[in-house]
Design a protein around this motif. Structure first.
Motif, short mmCIF file in Angstrom:
data_model
loop_
_atom_site.label_atom_id
_atom_site.label_comp_id
_atom_site.label_asym_id
_atom_site.label_seq_id
_atom_site.Cartn_x
_atom_site.Cartn_y
_atom_site.Cartn_z
N ARG A 1 0.86 -1.19 0.00
CA ARG A 1 0.00 0.00 0.00
C ARG A 1 0.89 1.23 0.00
NH1 ARG A 1 -2.98 1.76 3.71
NH2 ARG A 1 -2.14 0.66 5.49
N GLU B 1 0.33 4.18 1.16
CA GLU B 1 0.33 4.90 2.44
C GLU B 1 1.36 4.33 3.40
OE1 GLU B 1 -1.28 7.71 3.58
OE2 GLU B 1 -1.82 7.96 1.49
N GLU B 2 1.54 3.00 3.38
CA GLU B 2 2.54 2.39 4.25
C GLU B 2 3.94 2.77 3.78
OE1 GLU B 2 4.16 -1.92 5.91
OE2 GLU B 2 2.32 -1.84 4.69
N ALA C 1 -7.44 2.92 7.12
CA ALA C 1 -6.54 3.48 6.10
C ALA C 1 -7.27 4.47 5.21
CB ALA C 1 -5.94 2.35 5.26
N GLU D 1 -7.81 7.63 7.15
CA GLU D 1 -6.53 8.35 7.23
C GLU D 1 -6.28 9.14 5.94
OE1 GLU D 1 -1.72 7.47 7.60
OE2 GLU D 1 -3.16 5.86 8.05
N ALA D 2 -6.55 8.52 4.79
CA ALA D 2 -6.34 9.21 3.51
C ALA D 2 -7.20 10.47 3.44
CB ALA D 2 -6.67 8.27 2.35
N ARG E 1 -5.89 13.25 5.89
CA ARG E 1 -4.66 13.91 5.43
C ARG E 1 -4.95 14.93 4.33
NH1 ARG E 1 -0.04 11.97 7.52
NH2 ARG E 1 -0.01 9.85 8.41
N ARG F 1 -3.79 4.45 -2.77
CA ARG F 1 -3.30 4.74 -1.43
C ARG F 1 -3.69 3.68 -0.40
NH1 ARG F 1 -3.96 11.32 -0.62
NH2 ARG F 1 -3.04 11.91 -2.63
N VAL F 2 -4.86 3.09 -0.60
CA VAL F 2 -5.38 2.17 0.42
C VAL F 2 -5.25 0.71 0.02
CG1 VAL F 2 -7.44 1.53 1.75
CG2 VAL F 2 -6.98 3.94 1.24
#
Length: 225
Positions: A105, A107-108, A158, A161-162, A165, A179-180
């Protein structure tokens, strides 16, 4: 601006990473083989290297070894399909700062990039994201609505979180998928719509606005029309 070198021979993955880094405010440069990657890393222009192992001309382990032998201490994150313990140990003992396996992912990966760049402590990013009564604690993985804890799955967390942000910003389904769910997820899937519906049920339908033909956005201030 922070420059990051991507050494990856698979164009689709390299472009996916570069797009995400650019959106996060970084300046990415790509190399498709170990020789070019090594020489670019040695230029001193980059603050971090994302390094694939399966390069066409020389193994990523060789690139890493040459960099460390040249006393180049630029942080290196290995990104590889080799998911064995032996490969991970070899990478870390060979001088890598981190090791991630594919698929991944974004994001990670971004979180690990931020960690390895280690900005000035006075500017360290908060581990808590909040907006209009919605709060995510990234360390404890807890979600709160006006102080009340809400149970979110890993994907729901997740996705939230996206949105947090990027409050008020329209995020396309493609952006949210990458992103996820990662670069290899089917772009024709309706999974984003399904999970936004889950979040509306758990966090409040008024928090997530549908922008027809574009995507979704987190409503930054629900008191405004």
């Amino acid at each position: 601006m922070t420059q990051i070198l991507i050494v990856e021979d698979e164009e689709r993955i390299s472009a996916f990473i570069a797009k995400g880094l650019r959106a996060a405010g970084y300046v990415p440069t790509s190399a498709v083989n170990g020789r070019d990657g090594y020489h670019l890393a040695q230029s001193g222009d980059f603050e971090l290297v994302i390094l694939d192992l399966g390069l066409p001309d020389q193994d990523g382990f060789t690139v890493l070894r040459r960099l460390r032998e040249a006393r180049n201490d630029t942080p290196v994150i290995i990104l590889s399909a080799r998911n064995t313990t032996d490969a991970t140990v070899a990478g870390l003992e060979g001088g890598a700062d981190d090791y991630m396996t594919k698929p991944f992912r974004f994001e990670e990966l971004l979180a690990r990039v931020r960690l390895r760049l280690r900005p000035d402590p006075s500017r360290t990013e908060s581990s808590v994201l909040s907006q209009d009564g919605l709060q995510l604690d990234l360390r404890t993985r807890r979600a709160l609505i006006d102080g009340r804890e809400v149970d979110l799955s890993a994907r729901e967390f997740a996705l939230t979180e996206a949105f947090l942000r990027n409050p008020g910003q329209v995020l396309s389904r493609e952006q949210l998928l990458s992103r996820v769910w990662g670069y290899d997820f089917d772009p024709g899937s309706n999974v984003v719509d399904v999970y936004v519906r889950y979040l509306r049920n758990k966090l409040g339908p008024e928090r997530f606005a549908t922008v027809r033909g574009m995507g979704y956005r987190l409503v930054a201030d629900r008191s405004q029309p």
